[in-house]
Design an enzyme around this catalytic site. Structure first.
Site, short mmCIF file in Angstrom:
data_model
loop_
_atom_site.label_atom_id
_atom_site.label_comp_id
_atom_site.label_asym_id
_atom_site.label_seq_id
_atom_site.Cartn_x
_atom_site.Cartn_y
_atom_site.Cartn_z
CE LYS A 115 -1.20 -14.36 36.34
NZ LYS A 115 0.24 -14.43 36.15
CE LYS A 217 -2.86 -8.90 30.84
NZ LYS A 217 -2.02 -9.17 32.02
CE LYS A 220 2.96 -15.31 28.62
NZ LYS A 220 3.96 -15.51 29.66
#
Ligand code: TYM
Length: 354
Positions: A115, A217, A220
């Site tokens: 992230k 994966k 969002k």
């Protein structure tokens, strides 16, 4: 006390649309676990500040995750549904855990590395400390079982490390209180105040993958909306996305072993199995030898059958934000009572004057 009282806790961040990965990896399991367990389900709004500080639609996002919980079948009267910021004890315990966790442990967190990306110096301190808040979310209720998708496994291992270090470091202070349970760490007897949380990651879809690339994966943040099925997608969108999902040219195998090296086939079979509450082996005994031209329409029918009622109920609930807020307020109040009990015990163990 010989064992910690079983308690289920889990959380979902109010960031972006919920997708099939969140549903199958987490929310569907939350619903099933209510049957035989005391459960606490939390919309983790404090976590949502870690990657992005200002959210124009924070309140709507919080309500929409709550609506998804309720629409999927979580009973907020029998169990507890609330948003994290209504229970300040989470942040208070997180501070104590920041002083328990070691920087070396945090540096190993792969989600932080992903992230934060290349410009790590610009990541917030909150993003770095995020797993410590997550440990506090769970342990402020001394919860024992945590249903999550596979991507959260490392964070739960960290929660166990934090609990263990707290138990060991404060052992001489915990023991006279009798508030914990006796466990053995190696040969050493420890009177443990915090339980070693058990991740519940099992099931046929612990990691739902992108519909466009079976090695990535479902997320969002994927720029392609075709990569995921959103819980708010209508029937046409669900159908189009599954029809366009990447596959290989072979027929489905008869055995689970035959899915090795076929990530897209494996993913779609896992999704089917999770939606039908079956195992992958069951699905393959039904569809083994069939082409995707047969399997995909069956998957579309099943996905629509499961998701359409949730979608409709979410829309209905979102029209009455007052009701959702009342659910969160009621859950928040009950959660606060439990969390404050733990915090008082923790304050006493540490020796804070109160
Ligand atoms: P979050 O909000 O990113 O995701 C919510 C849940 O959905 C699961 N999930 C998936 N499962 C299977 N396949 C996928 N592609 C997929 N994508 C997401 C996640 O594993 C998660 O269970 N840190 C957590 C929230 C959290 C939490 C907690 C969870 C905060 N405190 C305490 C448990 C206990 C998170 O960001 O989840």
């Amino acid at each position: 006390m010989t064992e910690f009282k079983p308690l289920v806790f889990s959380g979902v961040q109010p960031t972006g649309n919920l997708h099939l990965g969140n549903y199958l990896g987490a929310i569907r399991k939350f619903v099933a676990l209510q049957e035989n367990n005391d459960c606490i389900y939390c919309v983790v709004d404090l976590h949502a500040l870690t990657a992005q500080l200002v959210h124009e639609d924070m309140a709507t996002q919080i309500r929409s995750i709550t609506a998804a919980f309720l629409a999927a079948g979580i009973d907020p009267k029998k169990h507890i549904v609330f948003n994290q910021s209504q229970v300040p004890q989470h942040a208070e315990l997180a501070w104590i855990f920041n002083c328990v966790a070691r920087i070396g442990w945090m540096n190993r967190m792969t989600q932080f590395k992903d992230k934060a990306g290349k410009d790590r110096e610009q990541a917030s301190l909150g993003l770095y400390a995020y797993p410590s808040l997550m440990a506090a979310d769970i342990l402020v209720y001394r919860a024992t079982h945590v249903p999550v998708g596979e991507d959260q496994k490392q964070h739960l291992e960290l929660a166990r490390d934090i609990a263990m270090k707290f138990n060991m470091d404060f052992n001489e202070k915990i023991r006279p209180t009798g508030l914990g349970i006796d466990i053995k760490v190696g040969e050493e007897p420890v009177h443990a105040y915090f339980p070693m949380v058990e991740p519940l990651i099992d099931g046929p879809a612990p990691r739902v993958m992108s519909l466009k690339d079976g090695t990535k994966k479902m997320s969002k943040s994927d720029p392609s909306d075709l990569s995921r099925i959103n819980l708010m997608d209508d029937q046409d969108a669900i159908s189009k996305k599954i029809r366009k999902a990447k596959t290989d040219p072979d027929a489905l195998p008869g055995e689970v072993d035959g899915l090795k090296g076929r990530p897209e086939a494996d993913n779609l079979v896992g999704i089917f199995a999770a939606l039908a509450d079956k195992s992958k082996a069951d699905v393959l005994s039904e569809f083994g030898g069939q082409q995707f031209s047969v399997f995909k329409p069956a998957l579309i029918d099943l996905a629509v059958e499961v998701l359409a009622p949730i979608n409709a109920e979410m829309r209905r609930l979102m029209e009455d934000p007052g009701h959702i807020d009342a659910v969160l307020r009621d859950g928040g109040e009950r959660a606060r009572t439990r969390a404050e009990k733990t915090m008082n015990e923790v304050r006493d163990i540490i020796g804070f004057v109160r």
